[in-house]
Design a protein around this motif. Sequence first.
Motif, PDB file in Angstrom:
ATOM      1  N   ILE A 124       1.787  -1.071  -0.920  1.00 49.36           N
ATOM      2  CA  ILE A 124       1.856  -2.532  -0.828  1.00 49.36           C
ATOM      3  C   ILE A 124       2.777  -3.044  -1.930  1.00 49.36           C
ATOM      4  O   ILE A 124       2.692  -2.583  -3.073  1.00 49.36           O
ATOM      5  CB  ILE A 124       0.456  -3.149  -0.985  1.00 49.36           C
ATOM      6  N   GLU A 125       3.637  -3.992  -1.581  1.00 52.04           N
ATOM      7  CA  GLU A 125       4.540  -4.572  -2.571  1.00 52.04           C
ATOM      8  C   GLU A 125       4.279  -6.063  -2.694  1.00 52.04           C
ATOM      9  O   GLU A 125       4.093  -6.757  -1.692  1.00 52.04           O
ATOM     10  CB  GLU A 125       6.001  -4.347  -2.196  1.00 52.04           C
ATOM     11  N   ALA A 126       4.230  -6.538  -3.934  1.00 54.99           N
ATOM     12  CA  ALA A 126       4.154  -7.970  -4.227  1.00 54.99           C
ATOM     13  C   ALA A 126       4.705  -8.188  -5.614  1.00 54.99           C
ATOM     14  O   ALA A 126       4.514  -7.369  -6.509  1.00 54.99           O
ATOM     15  CB  ALA A 126       2.719  -8.481  -4.143  1.00 54.99           C
ATOM     16  N   MET A 127       5.405  -9.281  -5.815  1.00 57.36           N
ATOM     17  CA  MET A 127       5.919  -9.658  -7.135  1.00 57.36           C
ATOM     18  C   MET A 127       6.716  -8.521  -7.774  1.00 57.36           C
ATOM     19  O   MET A 127       6.542  -8.183  -8.939  1.00 57.36           O
ATOM     20  CB  MET A 127       4.782 -10.079  -8.058  1.00 57.36           C
ATOM     21  N   LYS A 128       7.589  -7.869  -6.989  1.00 53.64           N
ATOM     22  CA  LYS A 128       8.472  -6.819  -7.493  1.00 53.64           C
ATOM     23  C   LYS A 128       7.730  -5.552  -7.898  1.00 53.64           C
ATOM     24  O   LYS A 128       8.276  -4.709  -8.586  1.00 53.64           O
ATOM     25  CB  LYS A 128       9.304  -7.324  -8.680  1.00 53.64           C
ATOM     26  N   MET A 129       6.466  -5.406  -7.492  1.00 53.25           N
ATOM     27  CA  MET A 129       5.694  -4.224  -7.848  1.00 53.25           C
ATOM     28  C   MET A 129       5.178  -3.562  -6.574  1.00 53.25           C
ATOM     29  O   MET A 129       4.845  -4.229  -5.607  1.00 53.25           O
ATOM     30  CB  MET A 129       4.524  -4.588  -8.763  1.00 53.25           C
ATOM     31  N   GLU A 130       5.123  -2.230  -6.606  1.00 48.65           N
ATOM     32  CA  GLU A 130       4.646  -1.467  -5.463  1.00 48.65           C
ATOM     33  C   GLU A 130       3.429  -0.653  -5.871  1.00 48.65           C
ATOM     34  O   GLU A 130       3.429   0.010  -6.907  1.00 48.65           O
ATOM     35  CB  GLU A 130       5.759  -0.548  -4.957  1.00 48.65           C
ATOM     36  N   HIS A 131       2.377  -0.708  -5.046  1.00 53.05           N
ATOM     37  CA  HIS A 131       1.133   0.002  -5.362  1.00 53.05           C
ATOM     38  C   HIS A 131       0.629   0.744  -4.134  1.00 53.05           C
ATOM     39  O   HIS A 131       0.582   0.184  -3.043  1.00 53.05           O
ATOM     40  CB  HIS A 131       0.050  -0.974  -5.835  1.00 53.05           C
ATOM     41  N   PRO A 132       0.194   2.020  -4.303  1.00 57.93           N
ATOM     42  CA  PRO A 132      -0.373   2.752  -3.164  1.00 57.93           C
ATOM     43  C   PRO A 132      -1.857   2.452  -3.002  1.00 57.93           C
ATOM     44  O   PRO A 132      -2.560   2.167  -3.972  1.00 57.93           O
ATOM     45  CB  PRO A 132      -0.158   4.218  -3.576  1.00 57.93           C
ATOM     46  N   VAL A 133      -2.337   2.509  -1.766  1.00 59.90           N
ATOM     47  CA  VAL A 133      -3.767   2.494  -1.477  1.00 59.90           C
ATOM     48  C   VAL A 133      -4.154   3.936  -1.166  1.00 59.90           C
ATOM     49  O   VAL A 133      -3.550   4.569  -0.287  1.00 59.90           O
ATOM     50  CB  VAL A 133      -4.102   1.574  -0.294  1.00 59.90           C
ATOM     51  N   LEU A 134      -5.158   4.466  -1.865  1.00 62.32           N
ATOM     52  CA  LEU A 134      -5.513   5.879  -1.767  1.00 62.32           C
ATOM     53  C   LEU A 134      -6.760   6.070  -0.906  1.00 62.32           C
ATOM     54  O   LEU A 134      -7.620   5.191  -0.815  1.00 62.32           O
ATOM     55  CB  LEU A 134      -5.756   6.454  -3.164  1.00 62.32           C
ATOM     56  N   ALA A 135      -6.861   7.253  -0.304  1.00 64.49           N
ATOM     57  CA  ALA A 135      -8.038   7.579   0.491  1.00 64.49           C
ATOM     58  C   ALA A 135      -9.269   7.617  -0.410  1.00 64.49           C
ATOM     59  O   ALA A 135      -9.244   8.266  -1.466  1.00 64.49           O
ATOM     60  CB  ALA A 135      -7.840   8.923   1.172  1.00 64.49           C
ATOM     61  N   PRO A 136     -10.357   6.928  -0.031  1.00 67.04           N
ATOM     62  CA  PRO A 136     -11.555   6.902  -0.879  1.00 67.04           C
ATOM     63  C   PRO A 136     -12.298   8.234  -0.896  1.00 67.04           C
ATOM     64  O   PRO A 136     -13.065   8.510  -1.818  1.00 67.04           O
ATOM     65  CB  PRO A 136     -12.409   5.790  -0.257  1.00 67.04           C
ATOM     66  N   HIS A 137     -12.105   9.071   0.139  1.00 65.15           N
ATOM     67  CA  HIS A 137     -12.752  10.378   0.212  1.00 65.15           C
ATOM     68  C   HIS A 137     -12.074  11.187   1.311  1.00 65.15           C
ATOM     69  O   HIS A 137     -11.185  10.693   2.014  1.00 65.15           O
ATOM     70  CB  HIS A 137     -14.261  10.227   0.486  1.00 65.15           C
ATOM     71  N   ASP A 138     -12.464  12.447   1.474  1.00 70.41           N
ATOM     72  CA  ASP A 138     -11.930  13.281   2.549  1.00 70.41           C
ATOM     73  C   ASP A 138     -12.355  12.718   3.899  1.00 70.41           C
ATOM     74  O   ASP A 138     -13.444  12.144   4.046  1.00 70.41           O
ATOM     75  CB  ASP A 138     -12.470  14.710   2.440  1.00 70.41           C
ATOM     76  N   GLY A 139     -11.515  12.906   4.912  1.00 72.10           N
ATOM     77  CA  GLY A 139     -11.905  12.462   6.239  1.00 72.10           C
ATOM     78  C   GLY A 139     -10.721  12.233   7.156  1.00 72.10           C
ATOM     79  O   GLY A 139      -9.595  12.659   6.860  1.00 72.10           O
ATOM     80  N   THR A 140     -10.985  11.558   8.250  1.00 71.65           N
ATOM     81  CA  THR A 140      -9.966  11.233   9.243  1.00 71.65           C
ATOM     82  C   THR A 140      -9.591   9.765   9.105  1.00 71.65           C
ATOM     83  O   THR A 140     -10.463   8.903   9.076  1.00 71.65           O
ATOM     84  CB  THR A 140     -10.475  11.505  10.666  1.00 71.65           C
ATOM     85  N   VAL A 141      -8.295   9.487   9.042  1.00 70.91           N
ATOM     86  CA  VAL A 141      -7.853   8.126   8.750  1.00 70.91           C
ATOM     87  C   VAL A 141      -7.574   7.345  10.024  1.00 70.91           C
ATOM     88  O   VAL A 141      -7.057   7.882  11.009  1.00 70.91           O
ATOM     89  CB  VAL A 141      -6.588   8.153   7.852  1.00 70.91           C
ATOM     90  N   HIS A 142      -7.985   6.073  10.006  1.00 66.31           N
ATOM     91  CA  HIS A 142      -7.676   5.128  11.078  1.00 66.31           C
ATOM     92  C   HIS A 142      -6.975   3.932  10.436  1.00 66.31           C
ATOM     93  O   HIS A 142      -7.573   3.200   9.635  1.00 66.31           O
ATOM     94  CB  HIS A 142      -8.954   4.673  11.786  1.00 66.31           C
ATOM     95  N   LEU A 143      -5.707   3.746  10.755  1.00 69.59           N
ATOM     96  CA  LEU A 143      -4.922   2.670  10.146  1.00 69.59           C
ATOM     97  C   LEU A 143      -5.327   1.318  10.716  1.00 69.59           C
ATOM     98  O   LEU A 143      -5.531   1.177  11.926  1.00 69.59           O
ATOM     99  CB  LEU A 143      -3.433   2.909  10.375  1.00 69.59           C
ATOM    100  N   LEU A 144      -5.410   0.340   9.853  1.00 65.53           N
ATOM    101  CA  LEU A 144      -5.762  -1.030  10.245  1.00 65.53           C
ATOM    102  C   LEU A 144      -4.594  -1.995  10.074  1.00 65.53           C
ATOM    103  O   LEU A 144      -4.717  -3.178  10.375  1.00 65.53           O
ATOM    104  CB  LEU A 144      -6.964  -1.510   9.414  1.00 65.53           C
ATOM    105  N   VAL A 145      -3.465  -1.495   9.532  1.00 68.61           N
ATOM    106  CA  VAL A 145      -2.273  -2.320   9.319  1.00 68.61           C
ATOM    107  C   VAL A 145      -1.049  -1.529   9.756  1.00 68.61           C
ATOM    108  O   VAL A 145      -1.123  -0.313   9.981  1.00 68.61           O
ATOM    109  CB  VAL A 145      -2.130  -2.741   7.833  1.00 68.61           C
ATOM    110  N   ALA A 146       0.083  -2.216   9.838  1.00 72.41           N
ATOM    111  CA  ALA A 146       1.350  -1.579  10.201  1.00 72.41           C
ATOM    112  C   ALA A 146       2.423  -1.967   9.192  1.00 72.41           C
ATOM    113  O   ALA A 146       2.259  -2.915   8.414  1.00 72.41           O
ATOM    114  CB  ALA A 146       1.763  -2.005  11.607  1.00 72.41           C
ATOM    115  N   LEU A 147       3.504  -1.251   9.202  1.00 74.11           N
ATOM    116  CA  LEU A 147       4.619  -1.528   8.317  1.00 74.11           C
ATOM    117  C   LEU A 147       5.080  -2.979   8.475  1.00 74.11           C
ATOM    118  O   LEU A 147       5.275  -3.451   9.590  1.00 74.11           O
ATOM    119  CB  LEU A 147       5.783  -0.575   8.629  1.00 74.11           C
TER     120      LEU A 147
END
Length: 644
Positions: free
Chosen positions: A602-625
């Motif tokens: 995620i980018e805001a105010m000239k900064m970029e930050h990753p969102v990390l997986a909270p635990h092992d598992g199968t991921v289901h995306l809720l957002v798009a590029l």
Amino acid sequence: MMTQHDAAASDTTLFDTVLVANRGEIARRIIRTLRTLGIRSVAVYSDADEDAPHVREADEAVHIGSAPAAESYLKVDAIVAAAQATGAQAIHPGYGFLSESMSLATACAAAGIVFIGPDVRAIEIMGDKARARDHVSQHGVPVVPGFNAAGLDDAQIRARADEVGYPLLVKPSAGGGGKGMEVVNDGDGLASALATARRVALAAFGDDAMVLERLVQRPRHIEVQIFGDAHGTVQAFGERECTLQRRHQKVIEEAPAAHLPDRVRQRLLDAAVAAAKSVDYVGAGTVEFLVEADAVDDIFFIEMNTRLQVEHPVTEAVTRSDLVALQLLVSAGGALPDLPEVRGHAVEARVYAEAPERGFLPSTGRVLLFAAPQDVRVDAAVETGSEVTGFYDPMIAKVIAFGPDRATALRRLDSALARTTVLGVETNIAFLRALCQHERVVAGDLDTGLIETMLPLAPQEPTDRMLGAAAALSSASSSTTAGADSLWHALAGWRLGAETTSPAVSFLTDDDRVVDAPAGTTAGTAAAAADADGEVWVSERGLTMRLRPLSRRASMRRRLAERMPASGPREPEGRAPMPGSIVAVHVADGDTVKAGDPLVSIEAMKMEHPVLAPHDGTVHLLVALGDQVRRDQPVARVSEQETV
């Protein structure tokens, strides 16, 4: 010495009208000098800045587009058209945005408008780090060992990098401000660093070319303020220490540099003048160097910024000059006055809308209260009632203190920060105070990694006075709206044979801790204000916190939950740590991930930050590029039961 009076009294005819192609504290600072010189000012603004202070303070203002910078402040044609429509003879680009834009400089020349900055050749050579490095090295300016990666594939880059040696700094050839820079400690990490740096550089600058340089182990970042005029004169107005930085973004700057030997200072000044003369420089510029903290005679050119810098006020303080007035003079064809003498010491702190305890994540919202001391210089982008959005840089003010010596200047800066109040958004003021008081900062033992030694930061505790102020405000607010049920829950507890006491008021902090304001606690010097959601913002001596009022019932439930052992399924969602835009999706829907794997960035105010997986598992995306997200919005769900 160049003052506003000198510029006004000069034989050189200055401009009648100047358009300021910038916003925030930058535009306000330039408009201030224009007003003093009797020059009509024209501001430009986006949809987000319609009610901004710089718009009101200018003599005229022109709307140029929607909120995103690419659709307003970076639109060359809109800015030139605004200048033509308002009769502006010159455009001052400020610092940032289009201040180093060849497109704007070229468009100004074509339209017969003066660009208050250097010519296109200087911008072209110095605006590209790789070309600038090669150019100045041919004029006797020392450079860091490294190479230009343009035209090389990853295998060739790896071979050259192995020759130079690690650690290496990967940085975009275009752009600046530390954006896109990556540190590589060995060859195995090179490919990932290149991919990240290229993505950020392409998004920010439209150019993903890279330069790789040897990483100086304990560097100091020192820059020299230079000025050139159209008559061939180039002068160095002393140096600035910009070593206190985080993620290559400057946090506190000072002039002159701390405990720098005169021989090294002179080498820096001479090298800066040589770099500027090599491109026949006209206007204000900054030549930046790395100096090895443990061997200060080792100096290396980094880059030249062909503009005024954010930290220029410290140079103005020690030279008693107005650098914007000087820019106007040389842009109008005037000759530089005598070189000013450097006296005293000045320190500047950048106040950001960010949360240091949450990894310096940007903060947005309405400023409920902005109050700053009157005995130091404060260049502010905001005032009470301003809106801090995610569209622009998170710096909202600069606080500048001056003294006869470094120790005095630091103490005055700390005192000024303690008396600066911002409510409605999180800020780094308390962190800046801690930095001013840090034993290594006080001693002048500086390197660019110093701030990292202070991290991570522990959550701050509200003072009793802050809790008292929050309780008083919360109680006053609830008493005006209390119904029968809320009144019942607000009553004091009662027990046979016990004294009757007023109830404690409970609040929830941003890190989900319950804190109480005991009965009888007073506000003292703390300030408080409530936002539209009923959340209470409190501040005392630079420390600002958001406190969410809790009913007695909610407080009890939380306290009981804290005492119970953890059970049940873990938090399945990765949430946005800040409002912003999804700039990268690192996984596909249905992928199996491990705890800590990056999901999206995620980018805001000239900064970029990753969102990390909270635990092992199968991921289901809720957002798009490209999606815009709110703070705490779920961006992905990781299901444990689908792990294989």
